[in-house]
Design an enzyme around this catalytic site. Structure first.
Site, PDB file in Angstrom:
ATOM      1  N   SER A 140       0.846  -1.197   0.000  1.00 55.83           N
ATOM      2  CA  SER A 140       0.000   0.000   0.000  1.00 55.83           C
ATOM      3  C   SER A 140       0.879   1.244   0.000  1.00 55.83           C
ATOM      4  O   SER A 140       2.009   1.219   0.503  1.00 55.83           O
ATOM      5  CB  SER A 140      -0.898   0.009   1.244  1.00 55.83           C
ATOM      6  OG  SER A 140      -1.506   1.277   1.439  1.00 55.83           O
ATOM      7  N   TYR A 153      -1.747  -0.751  10.228  1.00 56.09           N
ATOM      8  CA  TYR A 153      -1.814  -1.112   8.809  1.00 56.09           C
ATOM      9  C   TYR A 153      -0.588  -0.586   8.067  1.00 56.09           C
ATOM     10  O   TYR A 153       0.059  -1.305   7.305  1.00 56.09           O
ATOM     11  CB  TYR A 153      -3.094  -0.549   8.200  1.00 56.09           C
ATOM     12  CG  TYR A 153      -3.277  -0.852   6.726  1.00 56.09           C
ATOM     13  CD1 TYR A 153      -3.773  -2.084   6.325  1.00 56.09           C
ATOM     14  CD2 TYR A 153      -2.977   0.100   5.755  1.00 56.09           C
ATOM     15  CE1 TYR A 153      -3.957  -2.368   4.971  1.00 56.09           C
ATOM     16  CE2 TYR A 153      -3.151  -0.180   4.407  1.00 56.09           C
ATOM     17  CZ  TYR A 153      -3.645  -1.412   4.020  1.00 56.09           C
ATOM     18  OH  TYR A 153      -3.823  -1.690   2.691  1.00 56.09           O
TER      19      TYR A 153
END
Length: 243
Positions: A140, A153
């Site tokens: 990501s 995350y």
């Protein structure tokens, strides 16, 4: 001619599902996994086999060694070898660090990062033996830039990026390429929590003016998996020039 095979983790929906179908269309035998959504995974399996290839499925938490090793060994037993591993399984958590429990932290690390380690470890001996292989990790942009209220995350995706660079150097002499795709805003269920107003605001921040599609990610993954063997150790943003 030996048929090629691919493992796709987190394949019951979203990006993982699209990737699995992309490889099936290209003639790859496919091993798919999810943690709990057995019915959804079975639907993906049926779609994959409609393209005339074989598919095996495995339901289990691949952040746990027993399940990750079983997924890898089942694939090798079924297809004889693993040509491509797509580490896609992942979960997110939105909230302040001060509100994040240790159990939630451990869950995200196990699902997002430990699974990458275990599955990569599971396929590496087979790839080394055949002197070829591709490992592609779905990361990501937050693993590069970090995101407020997504500390855990972001940390796991940053870990994946460093893991990718290190493993690529380790496996390059064996003709195994390891890369990561740092996805931006992709139109998946993970982003369905956004209100219409928040989504429009985010789209306005993205120079390309929209969210990416899961099919676009899948096409890009396939291009990397079948492209030059000189491309390795790279973290490749796929974000519409967002960051």
């Amino acid at each position: 001619m030996i048929s090629k095979s691919v493992i796709v983790t987190g394949a019951s929906r979203g990006i993982g599902r699209a990737i699995a179908i992309q490889f099936a269309k290209a003639g790859y035998h496919v091993a798919i996994n999810c943690n709990t959504n057995a019915d959804l995974l079975e639907n993906v399996k049926q779609e994959i086999t409609s393209y005339g290839v074989h598919c095996i499925s495995y339901v289990g938490n691949i952040g746990e060694e027993e399940h990750a090793m079983k997924l890898c060994s089942n694939t090798i037993e079924a297809f004889g070898h693993v040509d491509v591993l797509i580490n896609n399984a992942g979960i997110s958590h939105i909230g302040l660090l001060s509100d994040l429990s240790l159990a939630e932290w451990n869950s995200i690390v196990t699902t997002n990062l430990t699974s990458v380690f275990l599955c990569s470890k599971g396929v590496t001996p087979n790839m080394v033996q055949q002197k070829s292989g591709r490992i592609i990790n779905i990361s990501s942009v937050w693993g590069i830039a970090g995101a407020s209220c997504e500390v855990a995350y972001s940390a796991t995706k940053g870990g994946i990026n460093s893991f990718t660079k290190a493993l690529a150097k380790e496996l390059a002499p064996s003709n195994i390429q390891v890369n990561a795709i740092a996805c931006g805003a992709i139109d998946t269920e993970m982003n369905q929590f956004l209100s219409t107003e928040d989504r429009e605001e985010l789209e306005n921040e993205i120079p390309s003016g929209r969210f990416g599609k899961v099919e676009e990610v899948a096409e890009f993954v396939y291009a990397i998996a079948t492209g030059s063997t000189y491309l390795t150790g790279q973290i490749i943003p796929f974000d519409g020039a967002w960051l």
